[in-house]
Design an enzyme around this catalytic site. Structure first.
Site, short mmCIF file in Angstrom:
data_model
loop_
_atom_site.label_atom_id
_atom_site.label_comp_id
_atom_site.label_asym_id
_atom_site.label_seq_id
_atom_site.Cartn_x
_atom_site.Cartn_y
_atom_site.Cartn_z
N ASP A 8 101.73 -31.29 21.56
CA ASP A 8 101.10 -32.40 20.83
C ASP A 8 102.09 -32.83 19.75
O ASP A 8 101.99 -32.43 18.59
CB ASP A 8 99.78 -31.96 20.21
CG ASP A 8 99.09 -33.08 19.45
OD1 ASP A 8 99.30 -34.25 19.81
OD2 ASP A 8 98.38 -32.79 18.47
N GLU B 43 100.75 -35.12 25.32
CA GLU B 43 99.82 -36.22 25.08
C GLU B 43 100.62 -37.51 25.03
O GLU B 43 101.63 -37.60 24.33
CB GLU B 43 99.07 -36.02 23.77
CG GLU B 43 98.03 -37.08 23.49
CD GLU B 43 97.20 -36.78 22.26
OE1 GLU B 43 97.18 -37.63 21.36
OE2 GLU B 43 96.61 -35.69 22.20
N ASP C 278 96.02 -29.12 15.41
CA ASP C 278 97.11 -29.59 16.26
C ASP C 278 97.42 -28.55 17.32
O ASP C 278 97.86 -28.87 18.43
CB ASP C 278 98.36 -29.86 15.41
CG ASP C 278 98.10 -30.82 14.28
OD1 ASP C 278 98.41 -32.02 14.44
OD2 ASP C 278 97.58 -30.39 13.24
#
Length: 201
Positions: A16, A76, A149
């Site tokens: 991420d 992502e 996160d």
């Protein structure tokens, strides 16, 4: 004599990428069994200058790939926001993370934020906390990390698993599964994983 079926193992690294904090999560699949190897965050806000942050992202992703030898890396994908400069910086961070994985010949895949949430929770509009709590059940995590996160990155890896290789469900949603198996929500794992990087960046 019957020879037992060989259970193939696959390791997936989920990322991420961010400009101040980058989450990472590593899962292992053996047959249809899903397990957690490690997850955490890489702090980047202590570095002055965007260029130095990008350098650190590249180095840390290469380090994770070299250490855990993932078969695949999932990230992502960029999202569209109203702040152009923020989008540009985030896109650079994602591109550098991709380049780091590709420099070690590891294939990469991208997933939209909504797709990731949908895959993990069954709800494309789920909150970070809802995603994290579902991962606690799926991967037997004792408690949510301070920085989500890390669980966001794990969610990317789990999404990739569901999209490529997970056994096909019989149409039951996670909500139905949890209603039928309430004890699964009350079975904490023995392993607690820090939300900090394995080593200093």
């Amino acid at each position: 004599m019957t020879v037992g079926k060989v259970i193939k193992e696959k390791i997936i690294l989920g990322l991420d990428p961010g400009t101040n904090i980058m989450g990472y999560g590593i899962i292992c699949i053996k047959g249809s069994a899903l397990s957690l190897l490690q997850y955490g965050v890489i702090h980047l806000n202590k570095y002055a200058g965007h260029e130095l942050k990008l350098k650190k992202i590249f180095e840390r992703v290469v380090g994770l790939v070299d250490e855990y030898k993932p078969d695949e890396v999932a990230l992502e994908s960029p999202f569209f926001g109203k702040y152009v400069q923020s989008m540009l910086k985030l896109g650079r961070a994602q591109g550098v993370a991709m380049a780091a994985a590709l420099s070690r010949q590891v294939p990469i895949m991208e997933y939209a934020p909504r797709k990731i949430k949908q895959s993990v929770t069954g709800n494309g509009n789920a909150s970070k906390e809802q995603v994290g709590k579902m991962l606690m059940t799926l991967l037997a995590i004792r408690e949510l990390p301070r920085l989500l996160d890390a669980t966001d990155a794990l969610a990317v890896a789990v999404c990739h698993y569901y999209q490529h290789g997970a056994p096909k469900s019989k149409g039951k949603s996670w909500e139905a599964f949890l209603k039928e198996n309430p004890r699964r929500l009350k079975s904490p794992a023995a392993k607690k994983v820090s939300d900090q990087p394995n080593r200093p960046a």
